[in-house]
Design a protein around this motif. Structure first.
Motif, PDB file in Angstrom:
ATOM      1  N   GLY A 277       0.802  -1.213   0.000  1.00 45.58           N
ATOM      2  CA  GLY A 277       0.000   0.000   0.000  1.00 45.58           C
ATOM      3  C   GLY A 277       0.836   1.264   0.000  1.00 45.58           C
ATOM      4  O   GLY A 277       2.070   1.231   0.050  1.00 45.58           O
ATOM      5  N   ALA A 278       0.145   2.390  -0.055  1.00 47.16           N
ATOM      6  CA  ALA A 278       0.807   3.699  -0.002  1.00 47.16           C
ATOM      7  C   ALA A 278       1.171   4.026   1.444  1.00 47.16           C
ATOM      8  O   ALA A 278       0.590   3.499   2.395  1.00 47.16           O
ATOM      9  N   PHE A 279       2.130   4.934   1.590  1.00 51.30           N
ATOM     10  CA  PHE A 279       2.668   5.255   2.912  1.00 51.30           C
ATOM     11  C   PHE A 279       2.805   6.778   2.998  1.00 51.30           C
ATOM     12  O   PHE A 279       3.508   7.382   2.196  1.00 51.30           O
ATOM     13  N   THR A 280       2.115   7.380   3.966  1.00 50.62           N
ATOM     14  CA  THR A 280       2.149   8.829   4.146  1.00 50.62           C
ATOM     15  C   THR A 280       2.528   9.156   5.582  1.00 50.62           C
ATOM     16  O   THR A 280       2.049   8.514   6.518  1.00 50.62           O
ATOM     17  N   ALA A 281       3.412  10.151   5.735  1.00 50.46           N
ATOM     18  CA  ALA A 281       3.797  10.649   7.059  1.00 50.46           C
ATOM     19  C   ALA A 281       3.260  12.064   7.201  1.00 50.46           C
ATOM     20  O   ALA A 281       3.615  12.952   6.428  1.00 50.46           O
ATOM     21  N   LEU A 282       2.394  12.269   8.195  1.00 51.27           N
ATOM     22  CA  LEU A 282       1.720  13.558   8.389  1.00 51.27           C
ATOM     23  C   LEU A 282       2.274  14.245   9.631  1.00 51.27           C
ATOM     24  O   LEU A 282       2.400  13.630  10.689  1.00 51.27           O
ATOM     25  N   PHE A 283       2.602  15.524   9.471  1.00 47.79           N
ATOM     26  CA  PHE A 283       3.003  16.333  10.619  1.00 47.79           C
ATOM     27  C   PHE A 283       1.938  17.386  10.856  1.00 47.79           C
ATOM     28  O   PHE A 283       1.594  18.163   9.960  1.00 47.79           O
ATOM     29  N   VAL A 284       1.387  17.404  12.076  1.00 46.40           N
ATOM     30  CA  VAL A 284       0.394  18.405  12.453  1.00 46.40           C
ATOM     31  C   VAL A 284       1.122  19.508  13.221  1.00 46.40           C
ATOM     32  O   VAL A 284       1.589  19.299  14.343  1.00 46.40           O
ATOM     33  N   GLU A 285       1.238  20.669  12.601  1.00 47.42           N
ATOM     34  CA  GLU A 285       1.928  21.789  13.229  1.00 47.42           C
ATOM     35  C   GLU A 285       0.946  22.562  14.095  1.00 47.42           C
ATOM     36  O   GLU A 285       0.031  23.214  13.600  1.00 47.42           O
ATOM     37  N   THR A 286       1.140  22.463  15.405  1.00 48.14           N
ATOM     38  CA  THR A 286       0.272  23.149  16.350  1.00 48.14           C
ATOM     39  C   THR A 286       0.882  24.481  16.753  1.00 48.14           C
ATOM     40  O   THR A 286       2.009  24.812  16.370  1.00 48.14           O
ATOM     41  N   SER A 287       0.148  25.212  17.557  1.00 46.43           N
ATOM     42  CA  SER A 287       0.646  26.510  18.007  1.00 46.43           C
ATOM     43  C   SER A 287       1.828  26.370  18.954  1.00 46.43           C
ATOM     44  O   SER A 287       2.566  27.334  19.183  1.00 46.43           O
ATOM     45  N   ASP A 288       2.025  25.182  19.545  1.00 43.63           N
ATOM     46  CA  ASP A 288       3.156  24.971  20.451  1.00 43.63           C
ATOM     47  C   ASP A 288       4.450  24.653  19.725  1.00 43.63           C
ATOM     48  O   ASP A 288       5.492  24.529  20.366  1.00 43.63           O
ATOM     49  N   PHE A 289       4.372  24.502  18.400  1.00 43.18           N
ATOM     50  CA  PHE A 289       5.563  24.082  17.665  1.00 43.18           C
ATOM     51  C   PHE A 289       6.690  25.107  17.785  1.00 43.18           C
ATOM     52  O   PHE A 289       7.857  24.750  17.885  1.00 43.18           O
ATOM     53  N   ALA A 290       6.341  26.392  17.789  1.00 43.32           N
ATOM     54  CA  ALA A 290       7.367  27.439  17.847  1.00 43.32           C
ATOM     55  C   ALA A 290       8.149  27.398  19.158  1.00 43.32           C
ATOM     56  O   ALA A 290       9.305  27.841  19.215  1.00 43.32           O
ATOM     57  N   SER A 291       7.538  26.870  20.227  1.00 41.38           N
ATOM     58  CA  SER A 291       8.208  26.856  21.530  1.00 41.38           C
ATOM     59  C   SER A 291       8.936  25.547  21.809  1.00 41.38           C
ATOM     60  O   SER A 291       9.446  25.362  22.911  1.00 41.38           O
ATOM     61  N   GLN A 292       8.988  24.651  20.839  1.00 42.13           N
ATOM     62  CA  GLN A 292       9.686  23.386  21.057  1.00 42.13           C
ATOM     63  C   GLN A 292      11.180  23.618  21.199  1.00 42.13           C
ATOM     64  O   GLN A 292      11.750  24.538  20.605  1.00 42.13           O
ATOM     65  N   SER A 293      11.824  22.736  21.955  1.00 41.93           N
ATOM     66  CA  SER A 293      13.264  22.833  22.156  1.00 41.93           C
ATOM     67  C   SER A 293      13.999  22.452  20.878  1.00 41.93           C
ATOM     68  O   SER A 293      13.454  21.752  20.013  1.00 41.93           O
ATOM     69  N   GLU A 294      15.258  22.880  20.763  1.00 43.60           N
ATOM     70  CA  GLU A 294      16.059  22.552  19.590  1.00 43.60           C
ATOM     71  C   GLU A 294      16.286  21.050  19.491  1.00 43.60           C
ATOM     72  O   GLU A 294      16.380  20.494  18.392  1.00 43.60           O
ATOM     73  N   GLN A 295      16.368  20.381  20.635  1.00 34.40           N
ATOM     74  CA  GLN A 295      16.554  18.935  20.619  1.00 34.40           C
ATOM     75  C   GLN A 295      15.353  18.235  19.977  1.00 34.40           C
ATOM     76  O   GLN A 295      15.514  17.314  19.161  1.00 34.40           O
ATOM     77  N   ASP A 296      14.150  18.662  20.337  1.00 34.53           N
ATOM     78  CA  ASP A 296      12.965  18.073  19.734  1.00 34.53           C
ATOM     79  C   ASP A 296      12.864  18.404  18.244  1.00 34.53           C
ATOM     80  O   ASP A 296      12.434  17.577  17.429  1.00 34.53           O
ATOM     81  N   ARG A 297      13.249  19.619  17.869  1.00 36.83           N
ATOM     82  CA  ARG A 297      13.219  19.995  16.452  1.00 36.83           C
ATOM     83  C   ARG A 297      14.194  19.140  15.639  1.00 36.83           C
ATOM     84  O   ARG A 297      13.877  18.698  14.528  1.00 36.83           O
ATOM     85  N   LYS A 298      15.381  18.928  16.198  1.00 36.44           N
ATOM     86  CA  LYS A 298      16.370  18.098  15.510  1.00 36.44           C
ATOM     87  C   LYS A 298      15.857  16.666  15.372  1.00 36.44           C
ATOM     88  O   LYS A 298      16.007  16.040  14.317  1.00 36.44           O
ATOM     89  N   ARG A 299      15.234  16.160  16.440  1.00 35.13           N
ATOM     90  CA  ARG A 299      14.702  14.802  16.380  1.00 35.13           C
ATOM     91  C   ARG A 299      13.587  14.713  15.334  1.00 35.13           C
ATOM     92  O   ARG A 299      13.476  13.713  14.606  1.00 35.13           O
ATOM     93  N   LEU A 300      12.758  15.757  15.252  1.00 39.14           N
ATOM     94  CA  LEU A 300      11.701  15.771  14.241  1.00 39.14           C
ATOM     95  C   LEU A 300      12.294  15.758  12.840  1.00 39.14           C
ATOM     96  O   LEU A 300      11.814  15.036  11.956  1.00 39.14           O
ATOM     97  N   ARG A 301      13.347  16.547  12.594  1.00 44.30           N
ATOM     98  CA  ARG A 301      13.982  16.552  11.270  1.00 44.30           C
ATOM     99  C   ARG A 301      14.530  15.166  10.934  1.00 44.30           C
ATOM    100  O   ARG A 301      14.422  14.697   9.796  1.00 44.30           O
TER     101      ARG A 301
END
Length: 895
Positions: A277-301
């Motif tokens: 089947g098809a495979f999709t990865a969805l990211f839901v950008e919430t209002s808290d995304f701007a306040s995330q730590s750099e460590q979490d941002r790096k892990r997300l990337r």
């Protein structure tokens, strides 16, 4: 099975390696094992010897040094490519020499250890990237890898063996192999080899027996390897033309910065492969995304990159309620299964519903798969605490205190006027909502909610100016705080949602604007400049665009965000080398990638269907990797640019084809016209000359004069024709060579009248000039030819005694020239085509004076080359006027 039974036929092997009928590029064969020591390298070297015996050019590019003599002995008889020495932190490391292999360019290259990580300073971070470049160069490759190195199986193997492998290979590399050969060995036999010291020696062997090499582990890994090989067969290039079963499944995972998300992605990738089947990865950008730590941002990337490697399509949604966004996206996109991660936690009666429960309510038709997360809850609480921390702002604090002061003053006025305290409560609630709107953090709204209750208690309840209030007000205080807090929370959420919507709208507007402007852009330079400008707006980063010149070199053009910025440091030889590599291989490279990561820019190819058309170098800020979704916008804009460039190239090629067709048509018409219309005057000249030679003494003087005149007329006609043909040729080849200078039109006319057709004496020709000193900026030689052609045309098509007038007058910054006659005139249909090449208005004439229709076409080309226009209009009461314009020359007084 006997060794000779499983050996392929030599001719079959030779055809397979040479890949005569296969797709462009080399073929990859992987010798696949479930553990070290099963004999992958040994089997690869045996296959290499068989290929060499079949006449294949085989070279050993890199073979991992083993302590197994029987394996290393198989290198004898094979050409071995020298290794490359790389110094890292004072240590000399032996690495595979990619450039040496490309220069040697054998038919078959052996490169051991597909999952190997190259030493720092190498072109590629991973060896599988080296092999991909070899395949693109048309070199067939044999390599080896174990099952624990496959990306999607990393978690499964780690759960079995308790060891997480850091060197991993994307599954798409494994699946792209033309052939995967499982090198199998019974687990019991493998353990026996380990005990005998044929795999590891001394303490290393004992440690392996105590940990990784257990009979249970090996049996499980063997089963996984065999199953994975079977899955690879369905996606192998060997079966590209065959129809594969499709289950119609579409699997969705949600991207996040949680440590468990990598496991969720790998699980979903295995499910997608199993269900076809098809495979999709969805990211839901919430209002808290701007306040995330750099460590979490790096892990997300990292998680986004992992999902891309495993074949997922990346999508983004915006909203503060992930459950609603996931359910809506699943409904629109036809998602059938959702894979989520969840930490184990106790549920109480008052516990809020989690994401899984919300999704069950919003989308009951979805199949939900929950992957347990063993990460400690305490670390998650600490992470949320760090995310919720806000920077202190004196400005926001002043706004909060100011609004509360205004509310207090307003409450004092309400009390003075005798209003009830309920009105004062509403005033404070309104103030809390206002604070939520004008401040940037949620903490100010929470503090305002608490302070509003305390201030109301202190100033407006009995006993006044004390916090010891009447117990009957406790419920009032509670309701007031809850209403103020909920109102401020909703207002803050609406602000953040509005900001997210604005960012989304801005990005979407840039994409739409780019698409619209690229459709209108003309020329490759304009297209690239527009693309760079749009990327500047989107990324706020400096850019360098490399475009291939006619000499084959890449030419850089700088596009700084701020004019005057010095970007010379990004134009060094090493940076240009990265751009050359990206253009040649049509891949991304440079900073933040695994290919040539020491570069200062991120290099992305601007692609067309046939390969790279240009290269965009994006300056990275402090070598910070761009957000995955930001990168998706970059790729979208560059793809739009590639389509526009390809469209531009197609238009130019079409124009070139049309021009060649026009030239062919011109050549054919010219030959056809010459073959027909030149025959008559040449026949006349030769016939008259023959009469003169045979009967000169028998002819009277009058007949001799007639023959002389006919020969002269025909020869002059041929001379004029040849002159026109040569001029047409120069114009078609852009070799007209205008040499303009101020010329008196009176002199131009007089010069032309001296070279007219001999029948000019039968017409009344006059010149009328409003000013004898009227001048135009022209090439006198060519303009004389224009006047001669038009006047001779009038002489030819008007009866004897007709009037032909040459006149000129000034119109602003132009000179308008008219050549008029009072002959029978020209039909309207003929006037529309009279300046076309090979067109003649008088089709009924068949004698030698009919012409090829080149004269007026040549006149138009000459006038257009001077920047003027020419037309034929009716002369009243009868006749035709040929009118053309030239650039006027300002009159100057000379002493």
């Amino acid at each position: 099975m006997k060794e000779e039974d499983r050996r392929p036929d030599s001719e079959q092997l030779l055809r397979s390696i040479q890949n005569a009928d296969g797709p462009p590029g080399g073929r990859l064969k992987i010798f696949f094992g479930y553990a070290a020591g099963v004999g992958k390298t040994y089997a690869m070297l045996e296959a290499a010897h068989r290929a060499k015996e079949a006449g294949v050019d085989v070279v050993a590019g890199y073979i991992e040094p083993h302590t197994r003599p029987e394996t290393m002995a198989l290198l004898e008889g094979l050409e071995v490519l020298p290794t490359k020495t790389v110094t890292y932190k004072g240590i000399s490391l032996k690495e595979f020499d990619l450039d040496g292999a490309l220069a040697r360019h054998p038919q078959l290259l052996l490169v051991d250890e597909l999952a190997h990580t190259n030493a720092a300073g190498s072109r590629h971070t991973k060896r599988y990237q080296d092999i991909q470049e070899l395949l693109r160069a048309g070199i067939n490759v044999y390599t080896t890898v174990n099952v624990q190195h496959l990306e999607s199986l990393n978690d499964v193997v780690a759960s079995i063996t308790g060891i997480a492998v850091s060197e991993r290979v994307p599954d798409n590399v494994f699946d792209s192999a033309y052939q995967v050969e499982v090198v199998d060995l019974e687990p019991a036999d493998l353990l026996e080899r380990l005990r005998e010291g044929k795999i590891y020696r001394g303490p290393q062997a004992a440690q392996a027996l105590d940990h990784f090499f257990s009979l249970k582990n090996l049996a499980s890994l063997r089963e996984i390897a065999l199953r994975r090989t079977a899955d690879q067969l369905e996606s192998s290039p060997r079966f590209q033309g065959e129809v594969k079963p499709k289950a119609g499944e579409h699997i969705l995972i949600c991207l996040s910065g949680a440590p468990s998300n990598a496991k969720v992605i790998r699980t979903a990738a295995r499910m997608a492969k199993a269900f076809h089947g098809a495979f999709t990865a969805l990211f839901v950008e919430t209002s808290d995304f701007a306040s995330q730590s750099e460590q979490d941002r790096k892990r997300l990337r990292d998680h986004v990159h992992l999902a891309e490697e495993l074949g997922a399509r990346i999508a983004t949604a915006y909203g503060d309620d992930p459950a609603v966004q996931i359910a809506e996206y699943a409904r629109i996109s036809g998602i059938s299964k959702v894979v989520l991660g969840r930490s184990p936690r106790k549920r109480g009666f008052t516990s809020p519903k989690n994401l899984v429960d919300r999704l069950n309510e919003l989308a009951p038709d979805l199949d939900l798969y929950i992957i347990p997360d063993q990460t400690a809850r305490q670390s998650k609480r600490l992470r949320r605490l760090r995310q919720s921390q806000e920077k202190f702002s004196p400005k926001d604090l002043a706004k909060m205190l100011g609004i509360l002061l205004l509310c207090t003053l307003g409450g004092a006025l309400f009390s003075h006027w005798g209003f009830a305290n309920s009105n004062v409560i509403m005033l404070y609630i309104l103030g809390v909502l206002g604070i939520a709107m004008v401040t940037t953090g949620r903490s100010y709204s929470v503090a305002a909610s608490v302070l509003s209750v305390l201030i109301f208690n202190f100033f407006f309840t009995h006993p006044y100016f004390t916090f010891m209030s009447d117990p009957s007000y406790i419920a009032t205080f509670g309701v007031m705080f809850v209403v103020a807090f909920l109102g401020s929370s909703l207002t803050t959420r609406m602000k953040r949602q509005a900001r997210l919507n604005a960012e989304k709208a801005y990005r979407t507007a840039i994409l739409l604007e780019t698409s619209q402007k690229l459709q209108k852009a003309e020329g490759s330079q304009a297209i690239l400049a527009l693309t760079a400008h749009q990327l500047n707006k989107l990324l706020d980063r400096d850019l360098v665009i490399y475009q291939r010149e006619e000499n084959g070199e890449l030419s850089p053009t700088l596009f700084p965000v701020s004019p005057g910025t010095d970007l010379s440091e990004f134009l060094t030889e090493s940076e240009r080398g990265v751009a050359e590599w990206v253009f040649k291989n049509n891949k991304h490279a440079g900073a933040t990638t695994n290919t040539l990561p020491s570069a200062k820019c991120l290099y992305m190819s601007i692609r067309g269907t046939g390969g790279a058309l240009a290269v965009a170098a994006i300056v990275t800020k402090n070598r910070e990797k761009p957000e995955a979704f930001e990168k998706n916008f970059m790729v979208a804009i560059l793809d739009e640019c590639g389509l526009a460039l390809e469209k531009e190239m197609t238009v130019r090629e079409k124009q070139a084809v049309e021009e060649r067709a026009h030239q062919e048509t011109l050549r054919a018409n010219l030959l056809r016209a010459i073959s027909h219309d030149l025959r008559t005057p040449l026949t006349s000249i030769s016939g008259n000359a023959n009469i003169l030679m045979e009967g000169r003494g028998q002819l009277c003087q009058e007949k001799l004069q007639a023959l002389y005149t006919a020969i002269y007329d025909d020869s002059m006609w041929l001379i004029d024709l040849v002159e026109n043909l040569l001029s047409i040729t120069r114009i078609e080849d852009d070799k007209l060579g205008l040499k303009t200078q101020p010329e008196l039109l009176e002199e131009i006319f007089q010069e032309a009248l001296q070279h007219l057709d001999r029948n000019a004496s039968q017409h009344q020709i006059s010149v009328e000039l409003e000013d004898d000193l009227l001048m135009a900026n022209v090439d006198a030689r060519l303009l004389v030819q224009v006047v001669i052609n038009i006047v001779n045309n009038a002489i030819k098509y008007t009866p004897e005694g007709s009037h032909i007038t040459l006149s000129a007058h000034r119109e602003g910054d132009q000179v308008e020239v008219e050549i008029a006659d009072d002959g029978p005139g020209i039909d309207q249909d003929a006037k529309d085509r009279i300046f076309d090449m090979f067109y003649t208005a008088d089709k009924k004439r068949g004698d030698s004076r009919r012409g090829l229709g080149l004269g007026l076409s040549l006149c138009k080309s000459i006038i257009n080359a001077h920047g003027g226009t020419i037309q034929a209009v009716d002369n009243h009461p009868q006749g035709t006027i040929f009118r053309f314009t030239l650039g006027a020359v300002e009159e100057t007084n000379h002493e």
